[in-house]
Design a protein around this motif. Structure first.
Motif, mmCIF file in Angstrom:
data_model
loop_
_atom_site.group_PDB
_atom_site.id
_atom_site.type_symbol
_atom_site.label_atom_id
_atom_site.label_comp_id
_atom_site.label_asym_id
_atom_site.label_seq_id
_atom_site.Cartn_x
_atom_site.Cartn_y
_atom_site.Cartn_z
ATOM 1 N N ALA A 3 0.902 -1.162 -0.097
ATOM 2 C CA ALA A 3 0.095 0.054 -0.086
ATOM 3 C C ALA A 3 0.900 1.124 -0.020
ATOM 4 C CB ALA A 3 -1.070 0.029 1.209
ATOM 5 N N MET A 4 0.353 2.376 -0.706
ATOM 6 C CA MET A 4 1.091 3.681 -0.660
ATOM 7 C C MET A 4 0.257 4.733 -0.480
ATOM 8 S SD MET A 4 4.327 3.662 -1.384
ATOM 9 C CE MET A 4 5.273 4.183 -3.017
ATOM 10 N N ARG A 5 0.459 5.690 0.526
ATOM 11 C CA ARG A 5 -0.044 6.981 0.458
ATOM 12 C C ARG A 5 0.931 8.009 -0.156
ATOM 13 N NH1 ARG A 5 -1.125 7.641 6.583
ATOM 14 N NH2 ARG A 5 -1.394 9.524 6.000
ATOM 15 N N LYS A 6 0.879 8.196 -1.404
ATOM 16 C CA LYS A 6 1.756 8.683 -2.404
ATOM 17 C C LYS A 6 1.900 10.333 -1.789
ATOM 18 C CE LYS A 6 1.601 5.812 -6.105
ATOM 19 N NZ LYS A 6 1.555 5.655 -7.782
ATOM 20 N N GLU A 7 0.679 10.988 -1.373
ATOM 21 C CA GLU A 7 0.748 12.330 -1.022
ATOM 22 C C GLU A 7 1.453 12.509 0.202
ATOM 23 O OE1 GLU A 7 -2.467 10.418 1.337
ATOM 24 O OE2 GLU A 7 -1.849 10.213 -0.770
ATOM 25 N N LYS A 8 1.915 11.344 1.103
ATOM 26 C CA LYS A 8 2.548 11.440 2.418
ATOM 27 C C LYS A 8 3.821 10.784 2.012
ATOM 28 C CE LYS A 8 -0.752 13.249 5.078
ATOM 29 N NZ LYS A 8 -0.578 14.472 5.759
ATOM 30 N N GLY A 9 4.183 9.957 1.023
ATOM 31 C CA GLY A 9 5.268 9.125 1.158
ATOM 32 C C GLY A 9 5.509 8.169 1.834
ATOM 33 N N ILE A 10 4.079 7.717 2.250
ATOM 34 C CA ILE A 10 4.267 6.460 3.344
ATOM 35 C C ILE A 10 3.884 5.362 2.595
ATOM 36 C CG2 ILE A 10 3.100 5.798 5.546
ATOM 37 C CD1 ILE A 10 4.242 8.181 5.844
ATOM 38 N N ALA A 11 4.671 4.251 2.838
ATOM 39 C CA ALA A 11 4.384 2.883 2.395
ATOM 40 C C ALA A 11 4.259 1.884 3.301
ATOM 41 C CB ALA A 11 5.551 2.367 1.355
ATOM 42 N N THR A 12 3.488 1.020 3.014
ATOM 43 C CA THR A 12 3.067 -0.195 3.768
ATOM 44 C C THR A 12 3.869 -1.457 2.933
ATOM 45 O OG1 THR A 12 1.180 0.405 4.707
ATOM 46 C CG2 THR A 12 1.589 -1.866 4.955
ATOM 47 N N VAL A 13 4.608 -2.150 3.580
ATOM 48 C CA VAL A 13 5.627 -3.090 3.206
ATOM 49 C C VAL A 13 5.510 -4.326 3.609
ATOM 50 C CG1 VAL A 13 8.062 -3.615 2.418
ATOM 51 C CG2 VAL A 13 7.348 -1.468 2.694
ATOM 52 N N GLU A 14 5.101 -5.469 3.028
ATOM 53 C CA GLU A 14 5.306 -6.734 3.569
ATOM 54 C C GLU A 14 6.637 -7.035 3.771
ATOM 55 O OE1 GLU A 14 4.419 -10.483 1.089
ATOM 56 O OE2 GLU A 14 2.468 -10.101 1.969
ATOM 57 N N THR A 15 7.344 -7.796 4.889
ATOM 58 C CA THR A 15 8.509 -8.133 5.260
ATOM 59 C C THR A 15 8.612 -9.678 5.583
ATOM 60 O OG1 THR A 15 8.145 -7.108 7.454
ATOM 61 C CG2 THR A 15 9.131 -5.666 5.781
ATOM 62 N N ASN A 16 8.961 -10.453 4.690
ATOM 63 C CA ASN A 16 8.830 -11.855 5.103
ATOM 64 C C ASN A 16 10.436 -12.439 4.782
ATOM 65 O OD1 ASN A 16 6.157 -12.011 5.545
ATOM 66 N ND2 ASN A 16 5.739 -12.459 3.538
ATOM 67 N N VAL A 17 10.701 -13.407 6.004
ATOM 68 C CA VAL A 17 11.956 -13.938 5.714
ATOM 69 C C VAL A 17 11.905 -15.374 5.695
ATOM 70 C CG1 VAL A 17 14.319 -14.085 7.230
ATOM 71 C CG2 VAL A 17 12.574 -11.946 7.382
ATOM 72 N N THR A 18 12.883 -16.038 4.857
ATOM 73 C CA THR A 18 12.436 -17.298 4.378
ATOM 74 C C THR A 18 14.141 -18.016 4.520
ATOM 75 O OG1 THR A 18 12.612 -17.084 2.131
ATOM 76 C CG2 THR A 18 10.336 -17.515 3.222
ATOM 77 N N LYS A 19 14.016 -19.172 4.829
ATOM 78 C CA LYS A 19 15.462 -20.070 4.733
ATOM 79 C C LYS A 19 15.331 -20.364 3.389
ATOM 80 C CE LYS A 19 15.274 -22.027 9.441
ATOM 81 N NZ LYS A 19 15.721 -23.020 10.273
ATOM 82 N N GLU A 20 16.687 -21.045 2.990
ATOM 83 C CA GLU A 20 17.161 -21.561 1.713
ATOM 84 C C GLU A 20 16.063 -22.819 1.500
ATOM 85 O OE1 GLU A 20 21.411 -21.160 0.354
ATOM 86 O OE2 GLU A 20 21.167 -22.368 2.214
ATOM 87 N N ASN A 21 15.435 -23.524 2.264
ATOM 88 C CA ASN A 21 14.723 -24.601 2.095
ATOM 89 C C ASN A 21 13.120 -24.240 1.927
ATOM 90 O OD1 ASN A 21 13.813 -23.825 4.578
ATOM 91 N ND2 ASN A 21 14.387 -25.974 5.507
ATOM 92 N N GLY A 22 12.786 -23.098 1.971
ATOM 93 C CA GLY A 22 11.796 -22.438 1.695
ATOM 94 C C GLY A 22 10.848 -22.099 2.861
ATOM 95 N N ASP A 23 11.521 -22.730 4.109
ATOM 96 C CA ASP A 23 10.671 -22.547 5.495
ATOM 97 C C ASP A 23 10.687 -20.897 5.797
ATOM 98 O OD1 ASP A 23 10.448 -25.112 5.776
ATOM 99 O OD2 ASP A 23 12.143 -25.350 7.475
ATOM 100 N N MET A 24 9.397 -20.462 6.125
ATOM 101 C CA MET A 24 9.175 -19.100 6.524
ATOM 102 C C MET A 24 9.440 -18.951 8.059
ATOM 103 S SD MET A 24 7.495 -16.196 5.698
ATOM 104 C CE MET A 24 6.747 -16.572 4.582
ATOM 105 N N VAL A 25 10.525 -18.181 8.147
ATOM 106 C CA VAL A 25 11.238 -17.611 9.297
ATOM 107 C C VAL A 25 10.402 -16.576 10.287
ATOM 108 C CG1 VAL A 25 13.057 -19.064 9.411
ATOM 109 C CG2 VAL A 25 13.177 -16.661 8.900
ATOM 110 N N VAL A 26 10.092 -15.368 9.318
ATOM 111 C CA VAL A 26 9.378 -14.312 9.953
ATOM 112 C C VAL A 26 8.412 -13.931 8.989
ATOM 113 C CG1 VAL A 26 9.784 -11.924 10.783
ATOM 114 C CG2 VAL A 26 11.513 -13.656 11.345
#
Length: 140
Positions: free
Chosen positions: A101-124
């Motif tokens: 998501a973006m609020r362009k007029e404010k320069g604010i962004a919502t960012v999905e932040t996911n972390v995975t291992k090499e084997n594909g397991d989600m860690v965060v």
């Protein structure tokens, strides 16, 4: 650093190996000397069977990925994280950021932040809200 032209849907990844040195430096910085992170003999007797990295190392690496992937000069306004699997010493992880998501007029962004291992397991699984740098290049 050149600021990328980003908008909703922009996705980029950064890969990092979490080392023993990083874990020990983080313990010194944070004061978190939990033996699950630092003591092989102790960690061997836990449910994990070996040492795990501090969860907040992933948080710090998410911050790093935001700068590497989106650009310098932004400011964190918030970050949520759910730790779903451990990161072991010498695991290579990939931090994937996706602007949702973006609020362009404010320069604010919502960012999905996911972390995975090499084997594909989600860690965060996480989400950040950031204020983009003043020179942020919005998609036209």
């Amino acid at each position: 650093m050149q600021v990328p032209n980003v908008d909703v849907g922009f996705t980029k990844s950064a890969t990092v190996t979490v080392t023993d040195k990083m874990v020990r430096q983080f313990a010194e910085l944070s004061g978190d000397h939990n033996p699950i992170h630092l003591d092989d003999a102790y960690a061997a007797k836990t449910r994990f069977g070996r040492r795990i990295a501090h969860g907040m190392i992933c948080g710090a690496l998410i911050s790093r990925a935001l700068v590497e992937c989106i650009g310098e000069g932004g400011i964190y306004l918030g970050q949520s994280m759910k730790f779903v699997n451990p990161v072991f010493i010498d695991d290579t992880i990939t931090i994937t950021i996706k602007i949702t998501a973006m609020r362009k007029e404010k320069g604010i962004a919502t960012v999905e932040t996911n972390v995975t291992k090499e084997n594909g397991d989600m860690v965060v699984k996480g989400e950040a809200v950031i204020m983009m740098a003043k020179d942020f290049a919005l998609a036209k």
